[in-house]
Design a protein around this motif. Structure first.
Motif, PDB file in Angstrom:
ATOM      1  N   GLY A 260       0.704  -1.358  -0.077  1.00 30.16           N
ATOM      2  CA  GLY A 260      -0.100  -0.074  -0.106  1.00 30.16           C
ATOM      3  C   GLY A 260       0.823   1.202  -0.059  1.00 30.16           C
ATOM      4  O   GLY A 260       0.562   2.196  -0.684  1.00 30.16           O
ATOM      5  N   ASN A 261       2.109   1.318   0.760  1.00 34.34           N
ATOM      6  CA  ASN A 261       2.709   2.605   0.739  1.00 34.34           C
ATOM      7  C   ASN A 261       3.600   2.734  -0.497  1.00 34.34           C
ATOM      8  O   ASN A 261       4.029   3.883  -0.899  1.00 34.34           O
ATOM      9  N   THR A 262       3.896   1.591  -1.080  1.00 32.14           N
ATOM     10  CA  THR A 262       4.659   1.646  -2.234  1.00 32.14           C
ATOM     11  C   THR A 262       3.760   2.259  -3.291  1.00 32.14           C
ATOM     12  O   THR A 262       4.086   3.208  -4.385  1.00 32.14           O
ATOM     13  N   LEU A 263       2.510   1.603  -3.491  1.00 32.57           N
ATOM     14  CA  LEU A 263       1.454   2.129  -4.319  1.00 32.57           C
ATOM     15  C   LEU A 263       1.482   3.666  -4.317  1.00 32.57           C
ATOM     16  O   LEU A 263       0.988   4.665  -5.129  1.00 32.57           O
ATOM     17  N   HIS A 264       1.133   4.133  -2.924  1.00 35.31           N
ATOM     18  CA  HIS A 264       0.896   5.694  -2.478  1.00 35.31           C
ATOM     19  C   HIS A 264       2.124   6.218  -3.337  1.00 35.31           C
ATOM     20  O   HIS A 264       1.922   7.277  -3.931  1.00 35.31           O
ATOM     21  N   ARG A 265       3.404   5.777  -2.979  1.00 39.28           N
ATOM     22  CA  ARG A 265       4.337   6.457  -3.555  1.00 39.28           C
ATOM     23  C   ARG A 265       4.629   6.629  -4.919  1.00 39.28           C
ATOM     24  O   ARG A 265       4.865   7.877  -5.657  1.00 39.28           O
ATOM     25  N   LEU A 266       4.050   5.318  -5.781  1.00 36.30           N
ATOM     26  CA  LEU A 266       4.008   5.423  -7.040  1.00 36.30           C
ATOM     27  C   LEU A 266       3.050   6.481  -7.715  1.00 36.30           C
ATOM     28  O   LEU A 266       3.193   6.934  -8.777  1.00 36.30           O
ATOM     29  N   LEU A 267       1.785   6.723  -6.861  1.00 37.92           N
ATOM     30  CA  LEU A 267       0.901   7.530  -7.359  1.00 37.92           C
ATOM     31  C   LEU A 267       1.108   8.752  -7.095  1.00 37.92           C
ATOM     32  O   LEU A 267       0.238   9.918  -7.601  1.00 37.92           O
ATOM     33  N   THR A 268       1.829   9.205  -6.029  1.00 39.81           N
ATOM     34  CA  THR A 268       2.002  10.522  -5.634  1.00 39.81           C
ATOM     35  C   THR A 268       3.051  11.312  -6.205  1.00 39.81           C
ATOM     36  O   THR A 268       3.451  12.429  -5.803  1.00 39.81           O
ATOM     37  N   PRO A 375      -2.510   0.877 -16.694  1.00 36.25           N
ATOM     38  CA  PRO A 375      -1.237   1.841 -16.632  1.00 36.25           C
ATOM     39  C   PRO A 375      -1.977   3.346 -16.637  1.00 36.25           C
ATOM     40  O   PRO A 375      -0.754   3.894 -15.985  1.00 36.25           O
ATOM     41  N   ASP A 376      -2.972   3.671 -16.725  1.00 34.60           N
ATOM     42  CA  ASP A 376      -3.339   5.116 -16.466  1.00 34.60           C
ATOM     43  C   ASP A 376      -3.853   5.102 -15.013  1.00 34.60           C
ATOM     44  O   ASP A 376      -4.546   6.314 -14.648  1.00 34.60           O
ATOM     45  N   VAL A 377      -3.776   4.292 -14.117  1.00 38.94           N
ATOM     46  CA  VAL A 377      -4.235   4.634 -12.825  1.00 38.94           C
ATOM     47  C   VAL A 377      -3.753   5.758 -12.201  1.00 38.94           C
ATOM     48  O   VAL A 377      -2.479   6.180 -12.176  1.00 38.94           O
ATOM     49  N   PRO A 401      -7.936   5.716  -2.565  1.00 41.55           N
ATOM     50  CA  PRO A 401      -8.756   5.663  -3.805  1.00 41.55           C
ATOM     51  C   PRO A 401      -8.271   5.928  -5.052  1.00 41.55           C
ATOM     52  O   PRO A 401      -7.419   6.808  -5.026  1.00 41.55           O
ATOM     53  N   ALA A 402      -8.447   5.257  -6.041  1.00 38.51           N
ATOM     54  CA  ALA A 402      -7.741   5.312  -7.405  1.00 38.51           C
ATOM     55  C   ALA A 402      -8.775   5.278  -8.660  1.00 38.51           C
ATOM     56  O   ALA A 402      -9.904   4.733  -8.342  1.00 38.51           O
ATOM     57  N   ARG A 403      -8.648   5.740  -9.652  1.00 36.98           N
ATOM     58  CA  ARG A 403      -9.550   5.675 -10.827  1.00 36.98           C
ATOM     59  C   ARG A 403      -8.643   5.576 -11.983  1.00 36.98           C
ATOM     60  O   ARG A 403      -7.407   5.528 -12.020  1.00 36.98           O
ATOM     61  N   PHE A 404      -9.059   4.534 -13.057  1.00 35.85           N
ATOM     62  CA  PHE A 404      -8.567   4.385 -14.239  1.00 35.85           C
ATOM     63  C   PHE A 404      -9.481   4.117 -15.106  1.00 35.85           C
ATOM     64  O   PHE A 404     -10.598   3.856 -15.129  1.00 35.85           O
ATOM     65  N   THR A 405      -8.897   3.988 -16.537  1.00 35.65           N
ATOM     66  CA  THR A 405      -9.930   3.516 -17.632  1.00 35.65           C
ATOM     67  C   THR A 405     -10.214   2.129 -17.453  1.00 35.65           C
ATOM     68  O   THR A 405      -9.497   1.304 -17.275  1.00 35.65           O
ATOM     69  N   PRO A 406     -11.729   1.750 -17.295  1.00 36.37           N
ATOM     70  CA  PRO A 406     -11.996   0.422 -17.242  1.00 36.37           C
ATOM     71  C   PRO A 406     -11.513  -0.542 -18.083  1.00 36.37           C
ATOM     72  O   PRO A 406     -11.214  -0.236 -19.390  1.00 36.37           O
TER      73      PRO A 406
END
Length: 449
Positions: A260-268, A375-377, A401-406
Motif C-alpha cells: 500500500g505504501n509503495t503504491l501510494h508513492r508511485l501514485l503521488t 497503466p493510467d491509474v 482511492p484510485a481511478r483508471f480507464t475500465p
C-alpha cells in the motif's frame, strides 16, 4: 540561561511539555505527521521516553547505530515478553490495544537462546524452499483475480481491494490452506489487525491453523506448513500452531502496508512515472522513508544498566523506531553514497525478518502487475486528504482511492474464462458469514473454471 529553552517545540497536539513528559505515539496527530514527532524525539538523544497507548510506557530508540547495538546484543536484551515488568506488576490496562502484539507467544519472535535458534532455523529453512518462479506465478494469478473484481468499474480502493487481500491470498496458497481453512485464516487475520471483533477473530485464526496442522500431519503436501512440520527441529503441534500464526499474521500485515505504501508513492511522486526498474526503487525508498512497521522490535534489559547514556531497568519495554533510525540526518547523508538497502525496515540481528526477500519480491510483482493492467491509474482524491491508521507500530493508510480507464476482467490463468465478482468480506461480519462467502474458496473456484 535555561538550556531547555533551545529544545524543539513538541509537534501540534503533542502534550509532551516539561521535564520527564512522555511523547505519545498514538492518536490521529501522530499518525498524520510522525516525522515531526521523530524530529522532536531526537532532542532527547539516541533514546526517548514515549507512551505507545494510554498507560503504556516505553523507551524508543531513534538512532540507527544505537538501534543496531540493541538489536544485535542478545546477551543484554531479551525478546521474551514475560520479562515485561510493567505488565507483571499490573500497570498495563487489561484492554490495552497494544497488548496482543506484545504478549508472549511460543514462537521464534518471543523466544531467546537455544529455543529461538531451533524455531528460527525451522522457519528460515522452510521459507527457503519456496521457488521464486512459483512465487511469481502465484502472485500474478492472485493479482489477476483481484483486478477482475474491480477492473470494469474504473475505480478501486487499492488498499481494501488489492493491497490488503493479496498477501493473505498468497500466503494461503504458500501454506497449503484448503478452502474452508483458508476462508477462516483470512477472516481471522483481517479481524485481528483491523481491531474489529479482534478477540473472536484471534480465536478463529488459531482454530483454523490448528486444523491445518492436523490436516498436514495426516496428509503432508508441497507447502511451507508441511516443510515446517518435517523439519529436523521436530516442532510440536503447539509450536507449529504458533509459528504458523506468526508467519501468516505478522507476515501479511507488514506486506499489506509495504504494498500500500509503495503504491501510494508511485501514485503521488512523478519521478516513478515510467515503471521499469523504478518500481524496485520505489519499494526501496518506501522501506527507507515510510517503512510498513514504523516502531516495534520489543526488547527487555536483563538487568539494570546504562544504555546510550540513560539508565534503564530490568524488564523495561524498549522499542526500536525503524522509521526514525532510517531518516536520521547522519544516516541520510550516508545513504547517498552507500547501499540503498542498509535500512532497518526488516530489523537486524538474530530476530531480523526471515522473509524479507519473499516480501520484497511479492511487492514488486504485485505493483508491476497492477500498473501493467491499469497503466493510467491515478489517485482519485487530493493527496492531502488521505488519512493514516493511528497506532504506534504500523504505518499504513486507511484508504487509497484510485481511478483508471475500465478494463475487461483478466482471463483465468487456467481455463481462459473470465471471473465473476464476489463481494469482499468485511472483518466486522460474523465468522459464519465469512465462511459462507469464502474469499479463498471463491479464488479457488475461479482458478478451476
Amino acid at each position: 540561561m535555561d538550556d531547555r529553552s533551545t529544545a524543539p517545540v513538541p509537534p501540534p497536539g503533542c502534550p509532551a511539555h516539561g521535564s520527564g513528559a512522555r511523547v505519545p505515539l498514538h492518536g490521529p496527530e501522530f499518525a498524520a505527521d510522525p516525522q515531526s514527532y521523530y524530529d522532536y524525539l531526537r532532542h532527547y538523544g539516541p533514546t526517548a521516553p514515549v507512551e505507545i497507548a494510554p498507560g503504556v510506557e516505553a523507551t524508543l530508540v531513534t538512532d540507527y547505530a544505537t538501534a543496531l547495538h540493541l538489536l544485535q546484543d542478545s546477551t543484554s536484551f531479551r525478546k521474551d515478553s514475560r520479562r515485561w515488568r510493567d505488565l507483571n506488576e499490573g500497570r498495563i490496562p487489561a484492554d490495552s490495544p497494544v497488548t496482543p502484539l506484545l504478549a508472549y507467544r511460543n514462537n521464534c519472535m518471543f523466544t531467546d537462546g537455544a529455543d529461538h535458534l531451533r524455531l528460527r532455523q525451522a522457519v528460515t529453512d522452510s521459507l527457503a524452499k519456496v521457488d521464486s518462479r512459483f512465487l511469481t506465478r502465484t502472485t500474478e494469478q492472485i493479482a489477476d483475480y483481484l483486478i477482475a473484481q474491480f477492473g470494469s468499474r474504473g475505480s478501486a480502493d487499492l488498499l481494501s481491494d488489492y493491497a490488503k487481500q493479496l498477501p493473505l491470498f498468497v500466503f494461503s496458497k504458500l501454506f497449503g490452506c484448503p478452502a474452508d481453512v483458508g476462508d477462516r485464516v483470512l477472516f481471522g487475520i483481517t479481524g485481528m489487525f483491523d481491531g474489529i471483533n479482534a478477540e473472536k477473530a484471534t480465536g478463529v485464526l488459531f482454530q483454523a491453523v490448528g486444523e491445518l496442522v492436523a490436516l498436514k500431519r495426516a496428509r503432508p503436501g508441497d507447502d511451507i506448513t508441511s516443510w515446517l512440520m518435517q523439519h529436523e527441529a521436530r516442532l510440536t503441534d503447539d509450536e507449529m500452531v504458533h509459528q504458523l500464526a506468526l508467519l501468516l499474521g505478522a507476515g501479511a500485515e507488514p506486506l499489506r502496508n509495504l504494498l500500500g505504501n509503495t503504491l501510494h508513492r508511485l501514485l503521488t511522486q512523478d519521478r516513478y512515472a515510467h515503471g521499469g526498474g523504478l518500481i524496485e526503487e520505489a519499494v526501496d525508498d518506501t522501506l527507507w522513508e515510510n517503512p510498513p512497521i514504523a516502531n516495534y522490535a520489543p526488547h527487555y534489559p536483563v538487568a539494570d544498566m546504562e544504555f546510550a547514556g540513560e539508565k534503564v531497568r530490568a524488564g523495561d519495554l524498549m522499542l526500536v523506531s525503524f522509521a526514525a533510525a532510517n531518516t536520521g540526518p547522519a544516516l541520510q547523508a550516508a545513504r547517498q553514497v552507500g547501499s540503498n538497502r542498509a535500512h532497518l525496515a526488516w530489523s537486524a540481528g538474530p530476530h531480523a525478518c526471515p522473509s524479507k526477500e519473499m516480501a520484497r519480491h511479492i511487492t514488486v510483482i504485485a505493483a508491476e502487475h497492477l500498473l501493467n493492467k491499469v497503466p493510467d491509474v491515478e489517485l482519485a482524491v487530493p493527496e492531502d486528504i488521505l488519512t493514516w491508521r493511528p497506532g504506534p507500530f504500523n504505518r499504513a493508510l486507511t484508504t487509497l482511492p484510485a481511478r483508471f480507464t475500465p478494463v475487461q476482467a483478466p482471463l483465468n490463468a487456467e481455463s481462459g474464462n473470465r471471473g465473476s465478482a464476489p463481494v469482499p468480506v468485511q472483518a466486522a461480519e460474523q465468522p459464519r458469514k465469512a465462511e459462507r462467502m469464502g474469499l479463498w474458496s471463491q479464488f479457488l473456484n475461479w482458478m478451476a473454471k
